[in-house]
Design a protein around this motif. Structure first.
Motif, short mmCIF file in Angstrom:
data_model
loop_
_atom_site.label_atom_id
_atom_site.label_comp_id
_atom_site.label_asym_id
_atom_site.label_seq_id
_atom_site.Cartn_x
_atom_site.Cartn_y
_atom_site.Cartn_z
N SER A 1 18.80 10.88 -32.70
CA SER A 1 18.35 10.05 -33.82
C SER A 1 17.87 10.88 -35.00
CB SER A 1 17.24 9.10 -33.36
OG SER A 1 16.15 9.83 -32.81
N ASP A 2 17.50 12.15 -34.76
CA ASP A 2 17.13 13.05 -35.85
C ASP A 2 18.42 13.55 -36.49
OD1 ASP A 2 16.45 15.24 -37.45
OD2 ASP A 2 14.76 15.78 -36.16
N ARG A 3 18.72 13.07 -37.71
CA ARG A 3 20.00 13.34 -38.34
C ARG A 3 20.18 14.82 -38.67
NH1 ARG A 3 23.00 9.05 -39.22
NH2 ARG A 3 22.03 6.97 -39.22
N LEU B 1 21.05 16.42 -35.46
CA LEU B 1 22.37 15.93 -35.08
C LEU B 1 23.46 16.69 -35.82
CD1 LEU B 1 24.14 13.86 -33.55
CD2 LEU B 1 23.82 12.29 -35.48
N SER C 1 23.94 8.34 -33.59
CA SER C 1 22.49 8.34 -33.80
C SER C 1 21.78 7.35 -32.88
CB SER C 1 22.18 8.00 -35.27
OG SER C 1 22.73 6.73 -35.61
#
Length: 415
Positions: free
Chosen positions: A7-9, A12, A26
């Motif tokens: 979920s941490d872009r 990611l 995500s």
């Protein structure tokens, strides 16, 4: 290929840049849709922001439904809690989120494991296909052999009371079938009191007891060694002549013998003991026709009622039965009609009391041959003719006549 969920872009994007050709998501929902639609995916990298519960749920699902999918868990700290979670859920590895080289190595190992699993699966499929092909070829070969060697009809003569003429019926029916031009084998499975060899004045060198010597491998050559030739078209497999043998044939041995004899003879006539023992049950299971024998007296009537009730319980259809009433002319206060009405069977053939019968037994002769014009000889010939006419040259495999409810049958055993 590899899928990444984080979920941490920013993290990611870093993971996707490091793992070339990977798919990035995500949320677990997006990842789930992708996994379902992409069976070739071999690794899932779960970022440190994904909860332990979600990671565990995915790993447990993959362990059952996609064993070739390796789940790799990333955590900021690889502690005992993370390792314990991975172990319980069946994850492939736990790697520190900052250990980029470790993540790459873990993904490569997941690729290797997935490749090995797929290869093993393909090998198993190929082996199963090969086994199925071999089974089909064996079945085709067996069918060809059965076509060239028509399976005989097994006729079992049965009664639960001694002295009713069971062996008399078996020996004379076999002789009458042979006289009709059929190749017949008469098998005596009354291992304790078998009289077939005596009634046909034969001296067997080997008997049913010698089945144990073949260790279950009972082919045609083995069966031939047990045969005692009697006359043109008629051979005998005799009952044991000694009762003190420590090694005894099993019902399985007898079943294999009957299977083999069916490929060697037109008809196999089986004489049994006066009880539903293992040998009798095996013979009955192989039988196309069951010939029941009784005499015109109350003890015999009781025994026949017991036999028919048990055969009904064991799902042997009545249309496969033949009933022979011996000494039907006896003046004993019980009429044939009363007997048939009580037992619920109509006699297909009746035999009369005659001194010629006992004389033939004492001389070791079949009455159908010694006195072919006798009324009893005509009855035996009529029985043999009806059996030969009613039964086609072939039977279903395993000697089980059509209509028989053989699978799952209740089996009775002596206590």
């Amino acid at each position: 290929m590899t899928a990444i969920v984080e979920s941490d872009r920013a993290h990611l994007a870093l993971l996707q840049a490091m793992l070339h050709g990977s798919h990035a998501f995500s949320s677990m929902e997006e990842l789930g849709d992708h996994i379902q639609a992409t069976p070739a995916e071999f690794a899932v990298v779960i970022g440190p922001s994904i909860t332990s519960e979600d990671a565990s749920t995915l790993a447990q699902w993959a362990r059952v439904n996609r064993p070739n999918l390796g789940v790799i868990l990333l955590r900021h700290e690889v502690d005992s809690n993370a390792l314990s979670l991975a172990l319980r859920a069946g994850m492939r590895e736990v790697v520190a989120a900052k250990d980029l080289a470790g993540i790459t190595t873990a993904v490569q190992r997941a690729r290797n494991v997935a490749s090995a699993i797929v290869q093993t699966f393909e090998d198993e499929v190929q082996a199963a296909a090969q086994s199925a092909l071999q089974s089909a070829q064996a079945a085709a070969a067996a069918a060809t052999e059965a076509e060239n060697n028509p399976r005989a009809k097994v006729l079992t003569v049965f009664a639960t009371k001694g002295g009713v003429g069971k062996s008399l019926v078996a020996t004379n029916t076999a002789a009458a079938l042979a006289d009709l031009g059929h190749n017949v084998c008469l098998v005596d499975l009354d291992v304790n009191n078998g009289d077939v060899a005596i009634m046909l004045q034969s001296t067997p060198h080997r008997t049913v007891a010698d089945l144990v010597a073949f260790n279950g491998d009972i082919d045609k050559s083995a069966a031939e060694t047990l045969l005692t030739p009697h006359s043109p078209g008629l051979s005998i497999v005799a009952a044991p002549v000694h009762l003190d043998s420590p090694d005894k044939a099993t019902a399985e041995d007898v079943g294999k013998l009957l299977d083999t004899l069916q490929l060697m003879f037109d008809f196999v006539v089986v004489d049994t003991s006066g009880s539903f023992d293992d040998f009798a049950l095996t013979a009955l299971d192989h039988s196309a026709t069951i010939v029941l024998v009784a005499t015109l007296d109350i003890p015999s009537l009781k025994g026949l009622k017991l036999a028919t009730g048990t055969l009904d319980l064991l799902n042997f259809p009545r249309e496969t039965w033949k009933f022979v009433l011996n000494r039907a002319d006896a003046k004993v206060g019980l009429s044939v009609d009363e007997f048939e009405s009580t037992v619920g069977l109509k006699a297909d053939h009746s035999l009369e009391s005659a001194r010629e019968v006992l004389a033939c037994v004492n001389r070791g002769e079949a009455i159908v041959r010694a006195h072919p014009g006798h009324a009893n000889s005509k009855a035996f010939k009529a029985l043999a003719a009806s059996l030969a006419a009613a039964l086609s040259p072939k039977v279903p495999s395993q000697g089980t006549p059509e209509g028989r409810k053989s699978p799952g049958r209740l089996r009775l055993r002596k206590a």
